[in-house]
Design a protein around this motif. Sequence first.
Motif, PDB file in Angstrom:
ATOM      1  N   LEU A  52       0.827  -1.212   0.000  1.00 43.55           N
ATOM      2  CA  LEU A  52       0.000   0.000   0.000  1.00 43.55           C
ATOM      3  C   LEU A  52       0.859   1.259   0.000  1.00 43.55           C
ATOM      4  CD1 LEU A  52      -2.773  -1.096   2.520  1.00 43.55           C
ATOM      5  CD2 LEU A  52      -2.969  -0.886   0.026  1.00 43.55           C
ATOM      6  N   ALA A  53       1.903   1.286   0.822  1.00 49.55           N
ATOM      7  CA  ALA A  53       2.783   2.458   0.882  1.00 49.55           C
ATOM      8  C   ALA A  53       3.508   2.669  -0.438  1.00 49.55           C
ATOM      9  CB  ALA A  53       3.788   2.300   2.019  1.00 49.55           C
ATOM     10  N   ASN A  54       4.030   1.591  -1.012  1.00 50.58           N
ATOM     11  CA  ASN A  54       4.773   1.725  -2.270  1.00 50.58           C
ATOM     12  C   ASN A  54       3.860   2.070  -3.438  1.00 50.58           C
ATOM     13  OD1 ASN A  54       7.775   1.176  -1.844  1.00 50.58           O
ATOM     14  ND2 ASN A  54       6.766  -0.361  -0.570  1.00 50.58           N
ATOM     15  N   MET A  55       2.628   1.564  -3.430  1.00 47.56           N
ATOM     16  CA  MET A  55       1.660   1.958  -4.458  1.00 47.56           C
ATOM     17  C   MET A  55       1.456   3.472  -4.425  1.00 47.56           C
ATOM     18  SD  MET A  55      -1.251  -1.026  -4.074  1.00 47.56           S
ATOM     19  CE  MET A  55      -2.532   0.102  -4.533  1.00 47.56           C
ATOM     20  N   LYS A  56       1.283   3.996  -3.218  1.00 53.05           N
ATOM     21  CA  LYS A  56       1.046   5.433  -3.071  1.00 53.05           C
ATOM     22  C   LYS A  56       2.280   6.236  -3.472  1.00 53.05           C
ATOM     23  CE  LYS A  56      -0.556   8.904   0.163  1.00 53.05           C
ATOM     24  NZ  LYS A  56      -1.122   9.178   1.475  1.00 53.05           N
ATOM     25  N   LEU A  57       3.441   5.842  -2.980  1.00 50.35           N
ATOM     26  CA  LEU A  57       4.672   6.595  -3.247  1.00 50.35           C
ATOM     27  C   LEU A  57       5.082   6.562  -4.721  1.00 50.35           C
ATOM     28  CD1 LEU A  57       6.693   5.489  -0.116  1.00 50.35           C
ATOM     29  CD2 LEU A  57       5.770   7.783  -0.564  1.00 50.35           C
ATOM     30  N   LEU A  58       4.761   5.461  -5.412  1.00 50.43           N
ATOM     31  CA  LEU A  58       5.148   5.311  -6.817  1.00 50.43           C
ATOM     32  C   LEU A  58       3.993   5.594  -7.781  1.00 50.43           C
ATOM     33  CD1 LEU A  58       7.293   2.097  -6.372  1.00 50.43           C
ATOM     34  CD2 LEU A  58       8.150   4.338  -7.106  1.00 50.43           C
ATOM     35  N   ASN A  59       2.834   5.940  -7.230  1.00 49.06           N
ATOM     36  CA  ASN A  59       1.645   6.212  -8.041  1.00 49.06           C
ATOM     37  C   ASN A  59       1.277   5.017  -8.932  1.00 49.06           C
ATOM     38  OD1 ASN A  59      -0.509   7.891  -8.741  1.00 49.06           O
ATOM     39  ND2 ASN A  59       0.556   8.624 -10.568  1.00 49.06           N
ATOM     40  N   ILE A  60       1.236   3.840  -8.326  1.00 53.34           N
ATOM     41  CA  ILE A  60       0.867   2.608  -9.043  1.00 53.34           C
ATOM     42  C   ILE A  60      -0.619   2.356  -8.829  1.00 53.34           C
ATOM     43  CG2 ILE A  60       1.210   0.116  -9.227  1.00 53.34           C
ATOM     44  CD1 ILE A  60       4.052   0.578  -8.077  1.00 53.34           C
ATOM     45  N   SER A  61      -1.335   2.142  -9.905  1.00 48.89           N
ATOM     46  CA  SER A  61      -2.764   1.832  -9.828  1.00 48.89           C
ATOM     47  C   SER A  61      -2.967   0.469  -9.159  1.00 48.89           C
ATOM     48  CB  SER A  61      -3.346   1.812 -11.243  1.00 48.89           C
ATOM     49  OG  SER A  61      -4.674   1.357 -11.206  1.00 48.89           O
ATOM     50  N   PRO A  62      -3.952   0.352  -8.271  1.00 42.89           N
ATOM     51  CA  PRO A  62      -4.201  -0.932  -7.589  1.00 42.89           C
ATOM     52  C   PRO A  62      -4.481  -2.096  -8.544  1.00 42.89           C
ATOM     53  CG  PRO A  62      -5.458   0.828  -6.541  1.00 42.89           C
ATOM     54  CD  PRO A  62      -4.838   1.402  -7.796  1.00 42.89           C
ATOM     55  N   ASP A  63      -4.965  -1.803  -9.744  1.00 37.71           N
ATOM     56  CA  ASP A  63      -5.252  -2.891 -10.682  1.00 37.71           C
ATOM     57  C   ASP A  63      -4.013  -3.347 -11.461  1.00 37.71           C
ATOM     58  OD1 ASP A  63      -5.145  -0.542 -12.186  1.00 37.71           O
ATOM     59  OD2 ASP A  63      -6.811  -1.094 -13.498  1.00 37.71           O
ATOM     60  N   LYS A  64      -2.842  -2.761 -11.137  1.00 37.63           N
ATOM     61  CA  LYS A  64      -1.596  -3.132 -11.812  1.00 37.63           C
ATOM     62  C   LYS A  64      -0.598  -3.841 -10.896  1.00 37.63           C
ATOM     63  CE  LYS A  64       0.562  -0.173 -14.362  1.00 37.63           C
ATOM     64  NZ  LYS A  64       1.192   1.023 -14.953  1.00 37.63           N
ATOM     65  N   ILE A  65      -0.956  -4.063  -9.642  1.00 36.03           N
ATOM     66  CA  ILE A  65       0.021  -4.615  -8.708  1.00 36.03           C
ATOM     67  C   ILE A  65      -0.543  -5.840  -7.984  1.00 36.03           C
ATOM     68  CG2 ILE A  65      -0.642  -3.020  -6.849  1.00 36.03           C
ATOM     69  CD1 ILE A  65       2.378  -2.957  -6.063  1.00 36.03           C
ATOM     70  N   ASN A  66       0.293  -6.870  -7.894  1.00 35.71           N
ATOM     71  CA  ASN A  66      -0.099  -8.108  -7.204  1.00 35.71           C
ATOM     72  C   ASN A  66      -1.500  -8.550  -7.642  1.00 35.71           C
ATOM     73  OD1 ASN A  66       2.351  -7.842  -5.943  1.00 35.71           O
ATOM     74  ND2 ASN A  66       1.503  -7.259  -3.970  1.00 35.71           N
ATOM     75  N   VAL A  67      -1.680  -8.653  -8.927  1.00 34.18           N
ATOM     76  CA  VAL A  67      -2.978  -8.905  -9.538  1.00 34.18           C
ATOM     77  C   VAL A  67      -3.662 -10.153  -8.982  1.00 34.18           C
ATOM     78  CG1 VAL A  67      -4.141  -9.388 -11.731  1.00 34.18           C
ATOM     79  CG2 VAL A  67      -2.339  -7.671 -11.637  1.00 34.18           C
ATOM     80  N   HIS A  68      -2.904 -11.191  -8.713  1.00 33.69           N
ATOM     81  CA  HIS A  68      -3.487 -12.440  -8.195  1.00 33.69           C
ATOM     82  C   HIS A  68      -3.217 -12.627  -6.707  1.00 33.69           C
ATOM     83  CE1 HIS A  68      -4.662 -13.561 -12.183  1.00 33.69           C
ATOM     84  NE2 HIS A  68      -3.427 -13.434 -12.623  1.00 33.69           N
ATOM     85  N   GLY A  69      -2.881 -11.555  -6.027  1.00 28.09           N
ATOM     86  CA  GLY A  69      -2.586 -11.608  -4.598  1.00 28.09           C
ATOM     87  C   GLY A  69      -1.093 -11.528  -4.371  1.00 28.09           C
ATOM     88  N   GLY A  70      -0.726 -10.953  -3.259  1.00 33.69           N
ATOM     89  CA  GLY A  70       0.688 -10.800  -2.935  1.00 33.69           C
ATOM     90  C   GLY A  70       1.171 -11.877  -1.989  1.00 33.69           C
ATOM     91  N   ALA A  71       2.279 -11.604  -1.363  1.00 32.45           N
ATOM     92  CA  ALA A  71       2.916 -12.585  -0.482  1.00 32.45           C
ATOM     93  C   ALA A  71       2.070 -12.904   0.744  1.00 32.45           C
ATOM     94  CB  ALA A  71       4.297 -12.098  -0.063  1.00 32.45           C
ATOM     95  N   VAL A  72       1.288 -11.936   1.217  1.00 36.51           N
ATOM     96  CA  VAL A  72       0.429 -12.207   2.368  1.00 36.51           C
ATOM     97  C   VAL A  72      -0.581 -13.294   2.003  1.00 36.51           C
ATOM     98  CG1 VAL A  72      -1.327 -11.236   3.901  1.00 36.51           C
ATOM     99  CG2 VAL A  72       0.739  -9.925   3.408  1.00 36.51           C
ATOM    100  N   ALA A  73      -1.105 -13.235   0.794  1.00 37.38           N
ATOM    101  CA  ALA A  73      -2.105 -14.216   0.349  1.00 37.38           C
ATOM    102  C   ALA A  73      -1.480 -15.501  -0.181  1.00 37.38           C
ATOM    103  CB  ALA A  73      -2.983 -13.590  -0.744  1.00 37.38           C
ATOM    104  N   MET A  74      -0.375 -15.366  -0.940  1.00 38.33           N
ATOM    105  CA  MET A  74       0.197 -16.521  -1.629  1.00 38.33           C
ATOM    106  C   MET A  74       1.398 -17.125  -0.913  1.00 38.33           C
ATOM    107  SD  MET A  74      -0.054 -15.076  -5.506  1.00 38.33           S
ATOM    108  CE  MET A  74       0.286 -16.635  -6.276  1.00 38.33           C
ATOM    109  N   GLY A  75       1.991 -16.372  -0.009  1.00 37.63           N
ATOM    110  CA  GLY A  75       3.158 -16.851   0.711  1.00 37.63           C
ATOM    111  C   GLY A  75       4.440 -16.285   0.144  1.00 37.63           C
ATOM    112  N   HIS A  76       5.458 -16.286   0.978  1.00 36.30           N
ATOM    113  CA  HIS A  76       6.782 -15.869   0.526  1.00 36.30           C
ATOM    114  C   HIS A  76       7.778 -16.871   1.094  1.00 36.30           C
ATOM    115  CE1 HIS A  76       7.219 -13.503   4.379  1.00 36.30           C
ATOM    116  NE2 HIS A  76       5.937 -13.339   4.175  1.00 36.30           N
ATOM    117  N   PRO A  77       8.029 -17.913   0.301  1.00 35.74           N
ATOM    118  CA  PRO A  77       8.878 -19.022   0.752  1.00 35.74           C
ATOM    119  C   PRO A  77      10.315 -18.589   1.023  1.00 35.74           C
ATOM    120  CG  PRO A  77       8.429 -19.180  -1.591  1.00 35.74           C
ATOM    121  CD  PRO A  77       7.593 -18.055  -1.072  1.00 35.74           C
TER     122      PRO A  77
END
Length: 121
Positions: A52-77
């Motif tokens: 959320l912070a990096n989306m705001k700081l970099l002006n990234i649209s929410p529909d362009k980032i972690n489209v299928h879920g990020g590490a919280v949802a998918m895991g970060h092995p």
Amino acid sequence: ARIVDYTDAATDPMDFGIAPKFAVEKLYKRAGITENDVAFHENNEAFAAVSLANMKLLNISPDKINVHGGAVAMGHPIGASGARIIISLMNVLKSNNGSLGVASICNGGGGASAILIERLN
């Protein structure tokens, strides 16, 4: 896909969550691109606030980032987070006919890495 460019950057360890901002901005400058050139982003977040912070700081649209879920949802092995976000990004680019994508990841020491990949036909 091919690697177009990659970079590392750092900030104060206290602000590790926003370190990807610095790596992505450095990557844009090195590659001669802007956010408008990037079809999709993958950001590895250990905490939802990181993306959320990096989306705001970099002006990234929410529909362009972690489209299928990020590490919280998918895991970060352990030891494979970078591979996971790059493969996820490659799949999103392919399924959405995107050309350029950026994957970024922070570490607990204030550092971050970003990589620009291009989908090949």
